[in-house]
Design a protein around this motif. Sequence first.
Motif, mmCIF file in Angstrom:
data_model
loop_
_atom_site.group_PDB
_atom_site.id
_atom_site.type_symbol
_atom_site.label_atom_id
_atom_site.label_comp_id
_atom_site.label_asym_id
_atom_site.label_seq_id
_atom_site.Cartn_x
_atom_site.Cartn_y
_atom_site.Cartn_z
ATOM 1 N N VAL B 40 48.479 -40.695 -16.921
ATOM 2 C CA VAL B 40 48.863 -41.708 -15.652
ATOM 3 C C VAL B 40 47.784 -42.126 -14.910
ATOM 4 O O VAL B 40 46.894 -41.337 -15.035
ATOM 5 C CB VAL B 40 49.634 -40.626 -14.785
ATOM 6 C CG1 VAL B 40 49.902 -41.615 -13.509
ATOM 7 C CG2 VAL B 40 50.946 -40.258 -15.225
ATOM 8 N N PRO B 41 47.364 -43.363 -14.925
ATOM 9 C CA PRO B 41 46.350 -43.872 -14.408
ATOM 10 C C PRO B 41 46.288 -43.164 -12.775
ATOM 11 O O PRO B 41 46.985 -43.623 -12.175
ATOM 12 C CB PRO B 41 46.414 -45.358 -14.637
ATOM 13 C CG PRO B 41 47.401 -45.626 -15.434
ATOM 14 C CD PRO B 41 48.135 -44.344 -15.456
ATOM 15 N N THR B 42 45.096 -43.007 -12.056
ATOM 16 C CA THR B 42 44.792 -42.389 -10.997
ATOM 17 C C THR B 42 43.810 -42.814 -10.217
ATOM 18 O O THR B 42 42.765 -43.199 -10.987
ATOM 19 C CB THR B 42 45.135 -40.964 -10.917
ATOM 20 O OG1 THR B 42 44.079 -40.265 -11.617
ATOM 21 C CG2 THR B 42 46.458 -40.425 -11.455
ATOM 22 N N THR B 43 43.678 -42.406 -9.178
ATOM 23 C CA THR B 43 42.372 -42.651 -8.424
ATOM 24 C C THR B 43 41.993 -41.328 -7.747
ATOM 25 O O THR B 43 42.645 -40.569 -7.280
ATOM 26 C CB THR B 43 42.217 -43.684 -7.193
ATOM 27 O OG1 THR B 43 42.958 -44.999 -7.728
ATOM 28 C CG2 THR B 43 41.045 -43.860 -6.350
ATOM 29 N N ASN B 44 40.750 -41.117 -8.222
ATOM 30 C CA ASN B 44 40.040 -39.934 -7.761
ATOM 31 C C ASN B 44 39.880 -39.621 -6.191
ATOM 32 O O ASN B 44 39.335 -40.732 -5.726
ATOM 33 C CB ASN B 44 38.626 -39.431 -8.336
ATOM 34 C CG ASN B 44 38.078 -38.100 -8.140
ATOM 35 O OD1 ASN B 44 37.965 -37.855 -6.988
ATOM 36 N ND2 ASN B 44 37.758 -37.453 -9.076
ATOM 37 N N THR B 45 40.480 -38.853 -5.580
ATOM 38 C CA THR B 45 40.308 -38.742 -4.195
ATOM 39 C C THR B 45 39.097 -38.499 -3.630
ATOM 40 O O THR B 45 38.702 -38.969 -2.499
ATOM 41 C CB THR B 45 41.588 -37.707 -3.479
ATOM 42 O OG1 THR B 45 41.168 -36.370 -4.327
ATOM 43 C CG2 THR B 45 42.899 -38.016 -3.703
#
Lengths: 212, 77
Positions: B40-45
């Motif tokens: 799942v492509p995500t954005t590092n918080t």
Amino acid sequence: MLLALLALALIALVLATPIIVREVSRWRDRRAARRPPTDPLEVPLYDPGRERRAEQRARELLRSCVNDEEWAMYRDLGFIRVGGRHARREADRTPPGGSAYAYLVYPHKPIVAYVPGSGQLLSEYCVEFPDLTGSGRHRLPASDDVLAKWMALTSDEDRVIRRANMHLVGRQLDPARVRRDLWRLAEWERRRLRSGNGDAPARPGAQNPRSK
Amino acid sequence: MKPGHGEILLAEGDPRIREEEERLIEEFRRQLDEGMWAAVPTTNTGSGRREAQLVKTYGDIPTGADRVIFFPRASGG
């Protein structure tokens, strides 16, 4: 006794009939699929546009997954840089806050590990994503191959590196060409910074607190 | 991702609707059974950088994820 055995055999045969019929049907289908078509009109036509369309979709997918800078890097230079996650100590991270090492991800070529600060080439990791379901003759479109490597590296770097075949740089890739790509990357970042698109230059792995 | 084809839509649905979620779970399992990896492509918080998260079970999929990408597992080339 004999009558009872015959009755049991008959019941077993009746119960097993649907299973036997299904298996025979599957066997026939598999056999038909393996048999080459005798009619030349049945041979699937080669679609010269299929690979081009697949690559176009792959580029869109890659663009939707990576950040703007990585996408621009791939579009302009043909590869993506991914920061390594590990460092033996914080002082190894070059530049400060960045990664101790990084990877250059090329389509259908080995991943190259290098030291961002010095440009020293470390090793190349040969990795591929084979066709598991089809005939094995096809490979991923170029941009999908880059995306698969990017996802594998950013999600579980250790696993993909463990699975890859590691060699010294030069086995498949020309070290001179990789050094030239690093120079192109540095020039590209300078231009980007000057033009105002690189407010936050992507130091590989910058601000990534994970270390091993 | 399918070699020779590129991106193919396998299944879509709203996981909040039971029937659609069952279909998604079934397809998820089928892909993993075929040996694919799921991410799942995500954005590092923390850093804000884009990255991927490998998911090994349907329950690992982050809430609100809009897609799961299946790709062939890596092997030494």
